[in-house]
Design a protein around this motif. Structure first.
Motif, PDB file in Angstrom:
ATOM      1  N   LYS A   1       0.342  -1.462  -0.546  1.00 26.78           N
ATOM      2  CA  LYS A   1      -0.231   0.156  -0.299  1.00 26.78           C
ATOM      3  C   LYS A   1       1.200   1.188   0.135  1.00 26.78           C
ATOM      4  CE  LYS A   1      -1.645   2.547   3.533  1.00 26.78           C
ATOM      5  NZ  LYS A   1      -1.851   1.864   4.857  1.00 26.78           N
ATOM      6  N   ASP A   2       2.002   1.505   0.280  1.00 32.78           N
ATOM      7  CA  ASP A   2       2.574   2.307   0.927  1.00 32.78           C
ATOM      8  C   ASP A   2       3.417   3.311  -0.829  1.00 32.78           C
ATOM      9  OD1 ASP A   2       1.950   2.245   3.396  1.00 32.78           O
ATOM     10  OD2 ASP A   2       4.426   0.838   3.954  1.00 32.78           O
ATOM     11  N   ASN A   3       3.107   1.907  -1.857  1.00 36.32           N
ATOM     12  CA  ASN A   3       3.891   2.171  -3.262  1.00 36.32           C
ATOM     13  C   ASN A   3       2.951   3.546  -3.842  1.00 36.32           C
ATOM     14  OD1 ASN A   3       6.655   0.570  -2.338  1.00 36.32           O
ATOM     15  ND2 ASN A   3       5.566  -0.981  -3.941  1.00 36.32           N
ATOM     16  N   ILE A   4       1.960   3.222  -3.237  1.00 33.77           N
ATOM     17  CA  ILE A   4       0.862   4.205  -3.834  1.00 33.77           C
ATOM     18  C   ILE A   4       0.501   5.474  -3.398  1.00 33.77           C
ATOM     19  CG2 ILE A   4      -1.407   4.052  -4.281  1.00 33.77           C
ATOM     20  CD1 ILE A   4      -0.303   1.352  -5.430  1.00 33.77           C
ATOM     21  N   GLN A   5       0.320   6.194  -4.459  1.00 34.97           N
ATOM     22  CA  GLN A   5      -0.245   8.348  -3.926  1.00 34.97           C
ATOM     23  C   GLN A   5      -1.215   7.841  -2.946  1.00 34.97           C
ATOM     24  OE1 GLN A   5       0.708  10.648  -7.323  1.00 34.97           O
ATOM     25  NE2 GLN A   5       1.076   8.578  -8.494  1.00 34.97           N
ATOM     26  N   PRO A   6      -1.029   8.404  -1.713  1.00 36.59           N
ATOM     27  CA  PRO A   6      -2.253   9.294  -1.076  1.00 36.59           C
ATOM     28  C   PRO A   6      -3.041   9.099  -1.391  1.00 36.59           C
ATOM     29  CG  PRO A   6       0.001   9.268   0.235  1.00 36.59           C
ATOM     30  CD  PRO A   6       0.311   9.066  -1.142  1.00 36.59           C
ATOM     31  N   ALA A   7      -3.045  10.004  -2.415  1.00 39.49           N
ATOM     32  CA  ALA A   7      -4.208  11.253  -3.234  1.00 39.49           C
ATOM     33  C   ALA A   7      -5.651   9.573  -3.592  1.00 39.49           C
ATOM     34  CB  ALA A   7      -3.503  11.911  -4.110  1.00 39.49           C
ATOM     35  N   PHE A   8      -4.662   9.023  -4.350  1.00 40.82           N
ATOM     36  CA  PHE A   8      -5.727   7.734  -4.977  1.00 40.82           C
ATOM     37  C   PHE A   8      -5.920   6.853  -4.058  1.00 40.82           C
ATOM     38  CE2 PHE A   8      -2.546   9.377  -8.441  1.00 40.82           C
ATOM     39  CZ  PHE A   8      -3.610   9.698  -9.109  1.00 40.82           C
ATOM     40  N   ILE A   9      -5.611   6.512  -2.639  1.00 42.11           N
ATOM     41  CA  ILE A   9      -5.412   5.921  -1.846  1.00 42.11           C
ATOM     42  C   ILE A   9      -7.268   6.539  -0.496  1.00 42.11           C
ATOM     43  CG2 ILE A   9      -5.894   5.056   1.002  1.00 42.11           C
ATOM     44  CD1 ILE A   9      -3.848   2.898  -1.133  1.00 42.11           C
ATOM     45  N   ASP A  10      -7.122   7.316  -0.484  1.00 36.93           N
ATOM     46  CA  ASP A  10      -8.139   8.706   0.004  1.00 36.93           C
ATOM     47  C   ASP A  10      -8.885   8.457  -1.361  1.00 36.93           C
ATOM     48  OD1 ASP A  10      -6.794   8.890   2.134  1.00 36.93           O
ATOM     49  OD2 ASP A  10      -6.506  11.529   0.924  1.00 36.93           O
ATOM     50  N   MET A  11      -8.683   8.299  -2.806  1.00 35.94           N
ATOM     51  CA  MET A  11      -9.830   8.410  -3.599  1.00 35.94           C
ATOM     52  C   MET A  11     -10.690   7.477  -3.291  1.00 35.94           C
ATOM     53  SD  MET A  11      -9.725   9.028  -7.891  1.00 35.94           S
ATOM     54  CE  MET A  11      -8.747  10.543  -7.530  1.00 35.94           C
ATOM     55  N   VAL A  12     -10.047   6.146  -3.399  1.00 31.33           N
ATOM     56  CA  VAL A  12     -10.789   4.544  -3.276  1.00 31.33           C
ATOM     57  C   VAL A  12     -12.111   4.390  -2.514  1.00 31.33           C
ATOM     58  CG1 VAL A  12     -10.716   2.488  -3.255  1.00 31.33           C
ATOM     59  CG2 VAL A  12      -8.923   3.700  -4.599  1.00 31.33           C
ATOM     60  N   LYS A  13     -11.253   5.337  -0.818  1.00 31.56           N
ATOM     61  CA  LYS A  13     -12.090   5.135   0.062  1.00 31.56           C
ATOM     62  C   LYS A  13     -13.688   6.081   0.014  1.00 31.56           C
ATOM     63  CE  LYS A  13      -8.238   4.510   3.130  1.00 31.56           C
ATOM     64  NZ  LYS A  13      -7.474   4.882   4.511  1.00 31.56           N
ATOM     65  N   LYS A  14     -13.255   6.697  -0.477  1.00 35.76           N
ATOM     66  CA  LYS A  14     -14.805   7.884  -0.863  1.00 35.76           C
ATOM     67  C   LYS A  14     -15.767   7.192  -1.220  1.00 35.76           C
ATOM     68  CE  LYS A  14     -12.350  12.502  -1.184  1.00 35.76           C
ATOM     69  NZ  LYS A  14     -11.694  13.347  -1.548  1.00 35.76           N
ATOM     70  N   ASP A  15     -15.111   5.805  -2.031  1.00 34.58           N
ATOM     71  CA  ASP A  15     -16.279   5.134  -3.048  1.00 34.58           C
ATOM     72  C   ASP A  15     -17.315   4.314  -2.810  1.00 34.58           C
ATOM     73  OD1 ASP A  15     -15.618   7.083  -5.089  1.00 34.58           O
ATOM     74  OD2 ASP A  15     -14.559   6.136  -6.168  1.00 34.58           O
ATOM     75  N   TYR A  16     -17.221   3.597  -1.244  1.00 33.65           N
ATOM     76  CA  TYR A  16     -18.071   2.585  -0.428  1.00 33.65           C
ATOM     77  C   TYR A  16     -18.485   3.244   0.599  1.00 33.65           C
ATOM     78  CZ  TYR A  16     -13.047   1.211   0.123  1.00 33.65           C
ATOM     79  OH  TYR A  16     -11.248   1.081   0.629  1.00 33.65           O
ATOM     80  N   LYS A  17     -19.052   2.556   1.481  1.00 30.43           N
ATOM     81  CA  LYS A  17     -19.371   2.842   2.518  1.00 30.43           C
ATOM     82  C   LYS A  17     -18.678   2.607   3.687  1.00 30.43           C
ATOM     83  CE  LYS A  17     -24.734   1.662   1.237  1.00 30.43           C
ATOM     84  NZ  LYS A  17     -25.150   0.361   0.803  1.00 30.43           N
ATOM     85  N   LYS A  18     -18.019   1.596   3.507  1.00 31.05           N
ATOM     86  CA  LYS A  18     -17.234   1.423   4.583  1.00 31.05           C
ATOM     87  C   LYS A  18     -15.973   2.026   4.295  1.00 31.05           C
ATOM     88  CE  LYS A  18     -19.312  -3.265   5.154  1.00 31.05           C
ATOM     89  NZ  LYS A  18     -19.201  -4.792   4.562  1.00 31.05           N
ATOM     90  N   SER A  19     -15.323   3.424   4.651  1.00 31.51           N
ATOM     91  CA  SER A  19     -14.573   4.214   4.496  1.00 31.51           C
ATOM     92  C   SER A  19     -13.081   3.649   5.331  1.00 31.51           C
ATOM     93  CB  SER A  19     -14.669   5.290   4.130  1.00 31.51           C
ATOM     94  OG  SER A  19     -15.576   5.742   5.876  1.00 31.51           O
ATOM     95  N   SER A  20     -13.036   3.306   6.443  1.00 36.29           N
ATOM     96  CA  SER A  20     -12.658   2.805   7.522  1.00 36.29           C
ATOM     97  C   SER A  20     -11.276   1.638   6.440  1.00 36.29           C
ATOM     98  CB  SER A  20     -12.377   2.623   8.355  1.00 36.29           C
ATOM     99  OG  SER A  20     -13.379   0.894   8.843  1.00 36.29           O
ATOM    100  N   ALA A  21     -11.594   1.039   6.176  1.00 40.59           N
ATOM    101  CA  ALA A  21     -11.122  -0.256   4.859  1.00 40.59           C
ATOM    102  C   ALA A  21     -10.821   0.063   3.846  1.00 40.59           C
ATOM    103  CB  ALA A  21     -12.121  -1.474   5.172  1.00 40.59           C
ATOM    104  N   LEU A  22      -9.436  -0.401   3.282  1.00 40.89           N
ATOM    105  CA  LEU A  22      -8.845  -0.278   2.109  1.00 40.89           C
ATOM    106  C   LEU A  22      -9.176  -1.436   1.519  1.00 40.89           C
ATOM    107  CD1 LEU A  22      -7.623   1.278  -0.030  1.00 40.89           C
ATOM    108  CD2 LEU A  22      -5.257   1.196   0.759  1.00 40.89           C
ATOM    109  N   TYR A  23     -10.198  -1.504   0.266  1.00 42.45           N
ATOM    110  CA  TYR A  23     -10.462  -2.792  -0.682  1.00 42.45           C
ATOM    111  C   TYR A  23      -9.595  -3.195  -1.789  1.00 42.45           C
ATOM    112  CZ  TYR A  23     -14.339  -3.632   2.920  1.00 42.45           C
ATOM    113  OH  TYR A  23     -14.547  -3.897   4.420  1.00 42.45           O
ATOM    114  N   GLY A  24      -9.334  -1.712  -2.376  1.00 41.70           N
ATOM    115  CA  GLY A  24      -8.341  -1.677  -3.457  1.00 41.70           C
ATOM    116  C   GLY A  24      -7.524  -0.903  -3.933  1.00 41.70           C
TER     117      GLY A  24
END
Length: 413
Positions: free
Chosen positions: A116-139
């Motif tokens: 996960k640390d290889n990924i730009q944080p802005a895109f991690i945040d973008m993914v988390k906005k798109d589903y209800k369980k925002s505390s997890a990272l599903y993609g």
């Protein structure tokens, strides 16, 4: 980014996917290797994945990665979900296929994974906005895209167009110039309903995708109020097409544009490799769609084109982790980015192809807008409604239908 509606029955597709999957969640076959199924919802990038898989298997000889990439993959994966036959890893866009799986509880939380640390944080945040369980990272975000305009550089030179248009009026002037010269200004592929959403997403960018969705859900606006100008501009663009806008499918359109039919092509960067397959010598460029006459409002529509998820059904978590870690490495991501003409969510990966130079400033300056349809309810079926709009050209009926179908979905919750 896209969700293709190709011909074929769900039953046939699901059977085909199951056959391709082999032991989708499990175990070693007769070769003594551990097999993991890697399910991709995009068919265009299959050859790139195959080469990356070969590289991975050389470095990990006890693991075999079985690629499944069926047509109409969104329908196939939904069918497999109902049959409890999910693959180990799913590569999808940040779209309703992904969010539905995330909300179903069938995906593993990848928040604690080192890759996960290889990924730009802005895109991690973008993914988390798109589903209800925002505390997890599903993609895990991987490839990003640009939804704008592809143009033929040779046609530009022939027509005397010196630079790409920055405003709506400049774009219309270029379309008029192309039409007057006997060229097809825009090559449409509206036989595939999803391609109409490329135009809608581009034209609707200034409306503000997330804010519109929130206001619509809260009863503060409607499509009739906010999308009237969008509808008008879609009808304007359609007039600059060819004689059979609704009779040509995406694949045929890529070939036609490669052969010099059309000056402009309303598509994302994902179409460029397909165009170049048909004609490696095609000289292409890109630019953000100029939706308004205010340059500051004109943004590049962009989103996550590919992300990787692991299913809870996998019996091979360790091997699945290892493969995603490999894909998310800088070397693998650079290979993918170069071959697929995409942009990357992986730190340190660059896109240096001159064909895509027209998008670089937008990414560098953060002048980006989200996809309007990513915020629409999953069962709205917007592509078919938009396709019907292009057929009938009835603006009031189109906007009324969009409002009615949205409200119908909302009332079922």
């Amino acid at each position: 980014m896209k969700n293709k509606k190709l011909v074929g029955t769900v039953a046939a597709l699901s059977i085909g996917a199951s056959l391709l999957a082999g032991c989708s969640t499990g175990g070693s076959k007769d070769d003594g290797k551990t097999h993991i199924e890697f399910f991709s919802t995009k068919v265009e990038n299959s050859n790139t994945y195959k080469e990356l898989i070969k590289d991975f298997e050389k470095k990990n000889p006890k693991i075999s990665v079985d690629l499944t990439s069926p047509p109409d993959a969104g329908t196939v994966i939904k069918t497999r979900l109902t049959k409890n036959d999910l693959p180990d890893i799913i590569a999808s866009g940040d779209d309703t296929t992904f969010t539905n799986l995330a909300d179903s509880g069938e995906l593993r939380d990848l928040s604690d994974k080192g890759f996960k640390d290889n990924i730009q944080p802005a895109f991690i945040d973008m993914v988390k906005k798109d589903y209800k369980k925002s505390s997890a990272l599903y993609g895990i975000p991987y490839a990003t895209n640009g939804n704008g305009v592809i143009y033929n550089k040779d046609k530009f030179e022939k027509l005397g167009i010196k630079e790409t248009p920055k405003t709506w009026d400049e774009f219309i002037a270029d379309l008029d110039k192309a039409k007057a010269a006997g060229e097809i200004p825009i090559y449409f592929t509206l036989k595939d309903a999803w391609t109409g959403m490329v135009a809608l997403n581009s034209v609707a960018a200034p409306v503000g995708a997330d804010q519109f969705a929130k206001d619509k859900t809260d009863g503060k606006t409607t499509f009739k109020k906010s999308y009237s100008e969008v509808a008008d501009k879609l009808l304007t663009l359609e007039k600059y097409g060819h004689k059979d806008n609704l009779g040509v499918a995406y694949g045929d359109g890529n070939t036609a544009f490669a052969q010099g039919k059309g000056v402009f092509y309303l598509q994302g960067n994902w179409a460029i490799p397909e165009i170049l397959k048909a004609n490696p010598d095609a000289k292409l460029g890109v630019f953000p769609f100029p939706a308004t006459n205010d340059v500051k409002q004109n943004k590049l529509v962009s989103g996550i084109d590919v992300l990787f998820s692991e299913t809870k059904a996998t019996k091979h978590q360790k091997e699945a982790d290892k493969f995603i870690e490999f894909l998310a490495s800088q070397d693998s991501a650079q290979t993918y980015t170069k071959e697929q003409k995409s942009f990357s969510a992986v730190n340190g990966v660059t896109q240096d192809d001159p064909t895509l130079a027209g998008y670089k400033d937008s990414f560098a300056n953060g002048n980006i807008a989200g996809y309007a349809d990513h915020f629409f309810p999953a069962s709205l079926n917007a592509p078919n409604i938009v396709q019907d709009f292009f057929i009938k050209k009835n603006k009031d009926a189109f906007l009324t239908k969009m409002d009615k179908e949205w409200d119908k979905v909302a009332n079922r919750k």
